[in-house]
Each structure stands twice: as structure tokens, then as C-alpha cells.
Design an enzyme around this catalytic site. Sequence first.
Site, PDB file in Angstrom:
ATOM      1  N   ARG A 215       0.835  -1.206   0.000  1.00  9.64           N
ATOM      2  CA  ARG A 215       0.000   0.000   0.000  1.00  9.64           C
ATOM      3  C   ARG A 215       0.872   1.259   0.000  1.00  9.64           C
ATOM      4  O   ARG A 215       0.568   2.250  -0.675  1.00  9.64           O
ATOM      5  CB  ARG A 215      -0.933  -0.006   1.226  1.00  9.64           C
ATOM      6  CG  ARG A 215      -2.080  -0.994   1.139  1.00  9.64           C
ATOM      7  CD  ARG A 215      -3.083  -0.777   2.248  1.00  9.64           C
ATOM      8  NE  ARG A 215      -2.674  -1.337   3.523  1.00  9.64           N
ATOM      9  CZ  ARG A 215      -3.104  -2.503   4.021  1.00  9.64           C
ATOM     10  NH1 ARG A 215      -3.948  -3.254   3.314  1.00  9.64           N
ATOM     11  NH2 ARG A 215      -2.715  -2.918   5.208  1.00  9.64           N
ATOM     12  N   PHE A 231     -11.967  -5.431  -5.475  1.00 13.04           N
ATOM     13  CA  PHE A 231     -11.873  -6.287  -4.284  1.00 13.04           C
ATOM     14  C   PHE A 231     -11.297  -5.455  -3.136  1.00 13.04           C
ATOM     15  O   PHE A 231     -10.357  -5.843  -2.451  1.00 13.04           O
ATOM     16  CB  PHE A 231     -10.980  -7.509  -4.541  1.00 13.04           C
ATOM     17  CG  PHE A 231     -11.294  -8.269  -5.797  1.00 13.04           C
ATOM     18  CD1 PHE A 231     -12.320  -9.212  -5.817  1.00 13.04           C
ATOM     19  CD2 PHE A 231     -10.585  -8.045  -6.962  1.00 13.04           C
ATOM     20  CE1 PHE A 231     -12.610  -9.918  -6.981  1.00 13.04           C
ATOM     21  CE2 PHE A 231     -10.865  -8.736  -8.125  1.00 13.04           C
ATOM     22  CZ  PHE A 231     -11.882  -9.677  -8.136  1.00 13.04           C
ATOM     23  N   ASP A 253     -16.389  -3.666  -4.156  1.00 14.13           N
ATOM     24  CA  ASP A 253     -16.367  -4.958  -3.470  1.00 14.13           C
ATOM     25  C   ASP A 253     -17.773  -5.546  -3.516  1.00 14.13           C
ATOM     26  O   ASP A 253     -18.764  -4.807  -3.556  1.00 14.13           O
ATOM     27  CB  ASP A 253     -15.903  -4.810  -2.014  1.00 14.13           C
ATOM     28  CG  ASP A 253     -15.393  -6.119  -1.428  1.00 14.13           C
ATOM     29  OD1 ASP A 253     -14.160  -6.307  -1.385  1.00 14.13           O
ATOM     30  OD2 ASP A 253     -16.223  -6.967  -1.033  1.00 14.13           O
ATOM     31  N   SER A 254     -17.846  -6.880  -3.504  1.00 13.00           N
ATOM     32  CA  SER A 254     -19.159  -7.541  -3.542  1.00 13.00           C
ATOM     33  C   SER A 254     -19.861  -7.491  -2.192  1.00 13.00           C
ATOM     34  O   SER A 254     -21.069  -7.730  -2.107  1.00 13.00           O
ATOM     35  CB  SER A 254     -19.000  -8.993  -3.983  1.00 13.00           C
ATOM     36  OG  SER A 254     -18.176  -9.707  -3.072  1.00 13.00           O
ATOM     37  N   ALA A 283     -16.666  -7.559  -9.032  1.00 15.39           N
ATOM     38  CA  ALA A 283     -15.497  -6.887  -9.613  1.00 15.39           C
ATOM     39  C   ALA A 283     -15.335  -7.227 -11.093  1.00 15.39           C
ATOM     40  O   ALA A 283     -14.982  -6.360 -11.904  1.00 15.39           O
ATOM     41  CB  ALA A 283     -14.245  -7.265  -8.838  1.00 15.39           C
ATOM     42  N   ASP A 300      -6.731  -7.109  -6.157  1.00 18.21           N
ATOM     43  CA  ASP A 300      -6.320  -7.847  -4.954  1.00 18.21           C
ATOM     44  C   ASP A 300      -7.444  -8.795  -4.536  1.00 18.21           C
ATOM     45  O   ASP A 300      -8.085  -8.600  -3.496  1.00 18.21           O
ATOM     46  CB  ASP A 300      -5.986  -6.859  -3.832  1.00 18.21           C
ATOM     47  CG  ASP A 300      -5.407  -7.555  -2.601  1.00 18.21           C
ATOM     48  OD1 ASP A 300      -4.892  -8.684  -2.744  1.00 18.21           O
ATOM     49  OD2 ASP A 300      -5.476  -6.967  -1.499  1.00 18.21           O
ATOM     50  N   CYS A 340      -3.045 -14.177  -3.384  1.00 22.15           N
ATOM     51  CA  CYS A 340      -2.790 -14.595  -2.000  1.00 22.15           C
ATOM     52  C   CYS A 340      -3.008 -16.096  -1.843  1.00 22.15           C
ATOM     53  O   CYS A 340      -3.119 -16.597  -0.715  1.00 22.15           O
ATOM     54  CB  CYS A 340      -3.669 -13.820  -1.029  1.00 22.15           C
ATOM     55  SG  CYS A 340      -5.444 -14.096  -1.246  1.00 22.15           S
TER      56      CYS A 340
END
Length: 396
Positions: A215, A231, A253-254, A283, A300, A340
Site C-alpha cells: 500500500r 476487491f 467490493d461484492s 469486480a 487484490d 494470496c
Amino acid sequence: MSRARLFLKPKKEESLRRFHPWVFSGAIAAIQGDPAEGDLVEVFAADRTTFLGIGHYQIGSIAVRILSFRPVAIDQAFWTGRLQAACELRRTLGLTGSPDNDTCRLVYGEGDRLPGLIVDLYGTTAVMQAHSVGMYRARAAIADALKEVLGERVQHIYCKSEGTLPFKAALEAENESLYGRPDAELLAVEKGLRFHVDWQKGQKTGFFVDQRENRLLLEQYARNRSVLNLFCYTGGFSVYAMRGGATLVHSVDSSARAVALAEKNIALNFPDDTRHRAFTGDAFDFLEKTGDAYDLIILDPPAFAKHRNVLRNALLGYRKLHVPAFEKIRPGGILFTFSCSQVVSRNDFRLAVFSAAAQSGRHVRILHQLAQPPDHPVNIYHPEGEYLKGLVLEVE
């Protein structure tokens, strides 16, 4: 009462001799005793006399998570010693004791020789997650050790393990405060920015501390750019982009809950700033329908593959996500993209991104290759601990 012993099959001790902290069920020849899940067990080589390690027994493919390769007592002094070492590393890294940063991962499982345990520190609150029955059963001792090591720096210890324990364990675990009382509102300070932490109902421990350094890097690229954060979860990248001087920032975001928290975090740091807008939605759909409005995009997503048997589908998913990102980003744009998923290797991820870039027909250059920060240390004998990988790309 004597402790149960596990004896390995011939030639199955080599990984333990190389200090890998897992014993797989297929490597076990015999068990002496009747250990329950979460019990401490001792592991021996096939000759039944050579001690290899002591750890927590569990049901599943990973049968033992090794706590020590020497015959030591797993007592209060053990927990205190391991936590002291973990805290000293974070102090050395400058992640504790600073008014500009009171947030970090205090314990990262195998990376801190405490397999199955995660502890994140937010100000004076420590949020603990047990990923093994043994660590869950030791939670009170671990909380006592945290109090001893941190002293007045910790006022509240919360165990958030209801959703992280093996479902077959039938523990009926509930999230609970182990020490102190929570503040009405938990705020974390990271690199001088403030964030609301949903430590009770949010994902993981409430905040993704593993993206801190990434970040900060994004902040350097944000000036005079229009930013799309897909996301976005609680808006970490968005807040840094705002501080970096972005002309506009859109967060997607969902989860409506995550979007609401992202908006709170923007307002907390940049009240009445009209550069930010948040959207609740898929997204993939948002990216497909958007025009060429953005010259900095962050991808992300959550883990596309948690098991190796879905790796192929995950790589197809990454490719599907990146093609429109490459097609829609403005010329000279910057793309921050991450995986990730532990089972997705750095090379796998890079190949998926390469394939998408080739399909889009755009010229792309790699500016940075990213990883998890040093408060998520990777045990050199346990490469599985390296899960976060990322790329910063310039799209010409």
C-alpha cells in the site's frame, strides 16, 4: 500419564531432519498410545529410539505440527519464550511502539515457530486465531504469555477461531475475549493512517496487515492518477491512494459491509473529500463494463485456489480477470496485481498475467515484484509459508 509416541516409516524422517514442521499421516508407521486431536505427541524415527520432534497431533493429512525439534517441555516458559522472540522481531522492524504505526502481525504460524497460530496486534488489542486444535486448547496459556511479553501494551486479547478450526474437530468453539474488555470502536494506525477494524465480523482478524508495504508503494504512484481499487475490502489501498494525491478513487467490493467500512475509513482520514466513491458489486462485471477511466488499477482478489486440485481453474480465473484490466487501463497506466493463494506459485501467477497481457495485445513492463512483509516471515525450511505475491506493471 505418558505422552503418546508416533513412529515413522523408514526413510520418512528426512523432512524433519531438515526442520520442516509438518508430519504427514502417510509417513506414520505406528502410534503408541491413543492421542486425542490437539494432544502433544512425540515423534520418533523408524528405529523407535531417535527423537525427531514434539508437536500437536491432529486428524487429517497433516498429522503433527512440530513445536520443537528438541525434547523440551511445552509449558508457560515455552510460550513466553516463543512470543518474546516474535515481539522482538517486530520491535526491530519498527512496527511496534510508534505513534505512527501500532498495527502488525505479531505471530505468523510456522514463520515464528508457532505452527497453527496467528496473532495480529491493533493498538492495545491482540486478535488471536488458532488454525489447529492444539493451539486452540492452549489459548489461555498463550494469552497469559502475551500479557507477560507485552505488558501494558495489550489491554484486550480476543480469540477469533470459530471459523478457522478444522470442522471435524467438533469443538463447538466460540469467539471470545480472553483478557480485558474491547474498546467500543477499534482503530488501527498504519503508517500514519487510521483504519476501523471489524475484528468481530470482518475477514481474517479484521484487517489485511500483509499489504502494508505494498500500500505504501502504491501511494508513490497515485499522484494525479485516477484509481480503481477492485476487491477493495475495507479500502486500505484506496486510503493510501488518496494520501498519495490521486485525482479520483473508486472502490469496488461484492460485500456491502466491506464497502461501508471502506467509506468509513476514507471519511476517517479525508473527511468531506469528494474524490472517493464506493460501489457494491461484482469486480469482474464492473471491470467489463467500465470504460478507459482509470490509469491505476488494483487487483487484490481473495484466494482463487485454496487446494491444489483447483489450481487450473484458479489460473484461468486470474487470466479472465487480467484481460479486461489490460484492455481498459489507459496508456501509461499502472497495474498493481496480487495473488494470496499459497498453492499458486510465483511462476504460475506470472504466467497467468503474461498470458492475459499477450491476449490483450498491450505492451507491458514489470516494475516491481512484490511479496508479503517481514512481519509475515517465511521459515526457510517451510516454503509453504510464502503465499502473497504481486506485480506492479506499466501498460504502455
